[in-house]
Design a protein around this motif. Structure first.
Motif, mmCIF file in Angstrom:
data_model
loop_
_atom_site.group_PDB
_atom_site.id
_atom_site.type_symbol
_atom_site.label_atom_id
_atom_site.label_comp_id
_atom_site.label_asym_id
_atom_site.label_seq_id
_atom_site.Cartn_x
_atom_site.Cartn_y
_atom_site.Cartn_z
ATOM 1 N N ALA A 192 54.399 12.496 47.136
ATOM 2 C CA ALA A 192 53.900 11.953 45.876
ATOM 3 C C ALA A 192 52.622 11.175 46.123
ATOM 4 O O ALA A 192 52.298 10.801 47.256
ATOM 5 N N LEU A 193 51.886 10.935 45.067
ATOM 6 C CA LEU A 193 50.683 10.122 45.147
ATOM 7 C C LEU A 193 50.924 8.819 44.396
ATOM 8 O O LEU A 193 51.453 8.833 43.286
ATOM 9 N N ARG A 194 50.543 7.734 45.013
ATOM 10 C CA ARG A 194 50.607 6.446 44.326
ATOM 11 C C ARG A 194 49.186 6.064 43.946
ATOM 12 O O ARG A 194 48.280 6.140 44.775
ATOM 13 N N GLY A 195 48.979 5.664 42.718
ATOM 14 C CA GLY A 195 47.631 5.324 42.292
ATOM 15 C C GLY A 195 47.602 4.070 41.452
ATOM 16 O O GLY A 195 48.648 3.599 40.966
ATOM 17 N N GLN A 196 46.424 3.514 41.317
ATOM 18 C CA GLN A 196 46.252 2.416 40.376
ATOM 19 C C GLN A 196 44.822 2.422 39.879
ATOM 20 O O GLN A 196 43.935 3.060 40.462
ATOM 21 N N ALA A 197 44.599 1.738 38.783
ATOM 22 C CA ALA A 197 43.265 1.653 38.199
ATOM 23 C C ALA A 197 43.264 0.517 37.194
ATOM 24 O O ALA A 197 44.322 0.166 36.642
ATOM 25 N N ASN A 198 42.107 -0.068 36.966
ATOM 26 C CA ASN A 198 41.958 -1.040 35.888
ATOM 27 C C ASN A 198 41.594 -0.310 34.606
ATOM 28 O O ASN A 198 40.894 0.700 34.638
ATOM 29 N N TYR A 199 42.064 -0.824 33.479
ATOM 30 C CA TYR A 199 41.681 -0.209 32.214
ATOM 31 C C TYR A 199 41.291 -1.273 31.194
ATOM 32 O O TYR A 199 41.726 -2.419 31.264
ATOM 33 N N LEU A 200 40.469 -0.844 30.259
ATOM 34 C CA LEU A 200 40.089 -1.657 29.100
ATOM 35 C C LEU A 200 40.141 -0.730 27.902
ATOM 36 O O LEU A 200 39.579 0.362 27.951
ATOM 37 N N VAL A 201 40.846 -1.155 26.861
ATOM 38 C CA VAL A 201 40.875 -0.369 25.631
ATOM 39 C C VAL A 201 40.151 -1.146 24.542
ATOM 40 O O VAL A 201 40.461 -2.326 24.301
ATOM 41 N N LEU A 202 39.184 -0.508 23.922
ATOM 42 C CA LEU A 202 38.438 -1.096 22.809
ATOM 43 C C LEU A 202 38.998 -0.538 21.515
ATOM 44 O O LEU A 202 39.475 0.599 21.473
ATOM 45 N N GLN A 203 38.938 -1.340 20.459
ATOM 46 C CA GLN A 203 39.453 -0.892 19.171
ATOM 47 C C GLN A 203 38.391 -1.082 18.098
ATOM 48 O O GLN A 203 37.710 -2.099 18.070
ATOM 49 N N THR A 204 38.298 -0.116 17.211
ATOM 50 C CA THR A 204 37.389 -0.242 16.078
ATOM 51 C C THR A 204 38.155 0.091 14.801
ATOM 52 O O THR A 204 38.610 1.213 14.609
ATOM 53 N N LEU A 205 38.294 -0.910 13.937
ATOM 54 C CA LEU A 205 38.899 -0.690 12.637
ATOM 55 C C LEU A 205 37.807 -0.304 11.648
ATOM 56 O O LEU A 205 36.630 -0.615 11.864
ATOM 57 N N PRO A 206 38.178 0.380 10.563
ATOM 58 C CA PRO A 206 37.169 0.809 9.593
ATOM 59 C C PRO A 206 36.318 -0.362 9.101
ATOM 60 O O PRO A 206 36.861 -1.430 8.801
ATOM 61 N N GLU A 207 35.037 -0.183 9.043
ATOM 62 C CA GLU A 207 34.090 -1.187 8.540
ATOM 63 C C GLU A 207 34.061 -2.443 9.389
ATOM 64 O O GLU A 207 33.574 -3.485 8.951
ATOM 65 N N GLN A 208 34.612 -2.385 10.604
ATOM 66 C CA GLN A 208 34.638 -3.562 11.475
ATOM 67 C C GLN A 208 33.868 -3.280 12.763
ATOM 68 O O GLN A 208 33.717 -2.128 13.154
ATOM 69 N N PRO A 209 33.414 -4.342 13.413
ATOM 70 C CA PRO A 209 32.804 -4.134 14.727
ATOM 71 C C PRO A 209 33.864 -3.794 15.769
ATOM 72 O O PRO A 209 35.051 -4.041 15.577
ATOM 73 N N THR A 210 33.440 -3.227 16.857
ATOM 74 C CA THR A 210 34.327 -2.904 17.982
ATOM 75 C C THR A 210 34.776 -4.190 18.675
ATOM 76 O O THR A 210 33.983 -5.105 18.868
ATOM 77 N N THR A 211 36.065 -4.254 19.017
ATOM 78 C CA THR A 211 36.593 -5.447 19.694
ATOM 79 C C THR A 211 37.418 -5.047 20.916
ATOM 80 O O THR A 211 37.828 -3.893 21.058
ATOM 81 N N LEU A 212 37.676 -6.045 21.772
ATOM 82 C CA LEU A 212 38.580 -5.827 22.896
ATOM 83 C C LEU A 212 39.993 -5.700 22.355
ATOM 84 O O LEU A 212 40.426 -6.528 21.555
ATOM 85 N N PHE A 213 40.718 -4.707 22.795
ATOM 86 C CA PHE A 213 42.068 -4.486 22.289
ATOM 87 C C PHE A 213 43.107 -4.855 23.357
ATOM 88 O O PHE A 213 44.025 -5.633 23.101
ATOM 89 N N ASN A 214 42.960 -4.306 24.534
ATOM 90 C CA ASN A 214 43.954 -4.525 25.579
ATOM 91 C C ASN A 214 43.328 -4.188 26.929
ATOM 92 O O ASN A 214 42.571 -3.233 27.041
ATOM 93 N N ALA A 215 43.644 -5.006 27.931
ATOM 94 C CA ALA A 215 43.137 -4.730 29.277
ATOM 95 C C ALA A 215 44.248 -4.955 30.279
ATOM 96 O O ALA A 215 45.171 -5.742 30.038
#
Lengths: 158, 158, 158
Positions: free
Chosen positions: B99-122
């Motif tokens: 098997a392979l063991r892996g890891q990575a950092n992630y950042l999820v951005l969210q954009t709601l209608p008519e709104q600016p993009t914001t940080l959602f989850n990291a």
């Protein structure tokens, strides 16, 4: 930029290990990524471009990095937090003297207890890497950050 | 971390396809990246580090992932939004069992209608990957997120 | 997605050089990454998905890119700022006609003088790349951004 594929991946690994070590608070592992005679500096972009000497953090050897780590660990007023490093645009070029010059963009996110994740610091790494005992190590890393508004929590390396 | 170059790129492709499938709302394609007997969990960092069982999302098979997708599609109060995944610091190591063991950092951005993009989850992905029918698949993905402040819109996978 | 390793790294280099050129204000170097007959567009996601023609920026040749650069340089009310590009999930596939189709997620950070770094724009690059005089160049780049809330400072390419 003709570059050996294995070497490219090795540089990417160095970045990934650097980020993981800091994010997980493994500061000794982080220091081990530098050469004994390394230079590590965190500098505001304006100062870097104007050649001004001011740095938020300035370490001239791995020993100074280790001193810094002791200071961080002993700083009781430093609230626990999670940092999360994102790196992009990794570039590397071999130089005549055998060293590697590299650069990359970085973004560090910060999460304080009970708080949402926020942008902490962003900028550019400017690196010189050399091979030592078979492994790539940082001989120099300059962290050139974009915003003069430095979080007062910038006592850890970035 | 001696690793076959082709395998490394395959892991990067898996990450890229995972993110693109979620960002484009192709949830069935996302589920197809997991093994039938997969484990998928979204867990706050503190709980993960203390070994506490609480998870925001917990699926023990691809079938449960598919059930989840149905639930998302039927949730009428879920406002349309755009999510955008960024991944950095992809690491992978082969284990004795193949098997392979892996890891990575992630950042999820969210954009709601008519709104600016914001940080959602990291946070951080912790993975186990296996080869199945010639393709790398996720046998386990833990999403360990940094902020206890969970957006109430966290009903989609991350 | 069987893809030559060297070609993959070349695509990553193209992304890295693109970002570095914009972040460092080297706009002529940025324009040189496109073919003479290129198409460059910055389009809101909704418009792209509905097939609507509106674009925030639309250039149909490298000459138009260069005109744009002149306009940027002559715009005196444009406050100095630092942009920082992050790219993730780079994907590429060869097409029958020899061109490469690619995509990637991007996040652009902005730092105004004396201000903290903020999210500026996020979205997806949709690319067509061709080889010209031995180098990969962008024949088409669509920047499909997520938020309809466009910063009024979006006069530079992203």
């Amino acid at each position: 930029m003709a570059m050996d594929v294995a070497l490219r991946l090795e540089v990417e690994d160095l970045h990934a290990e650097y980020c993981a070590a800091l994010d997980e608070g493994r500061y000794e592992d982080w220091a081990a990524l530098f050469t004994e005679d390394c230079l590590y500096r965190i500098v505001p972009r304006d100062n870097h471009e104007r050649g001004l000497p001011l740095a938020i953090m300035h370490c001239e050897s791995r020993g100074m990095l280790l001193d810094r780590i002791v200071a961080i660990r002993e700083t009781s007023y430093y609230a626990p937090r999670t940092l999360r490093h994102m790196v992009s645009g990794i570039r590397v070029a071999a130089e005549a003297d055998g060293a590697l010059r590299g650069q990359a963009n970085y973004l560090v996110l910060q999460t304080l207890p009970e708080q949402p994740t926020t942008l902490f610091n962003a900028g550019r790494y400017l690196d010189t890497m050399v091979r030592e005992a078979g492994r790539l190590r940082l001989k120099e890393r300059l962290c050139i950050f974009d915003s003069i508004v430095v979080p007062n929590s910038l006592i850890v390396p970035i």
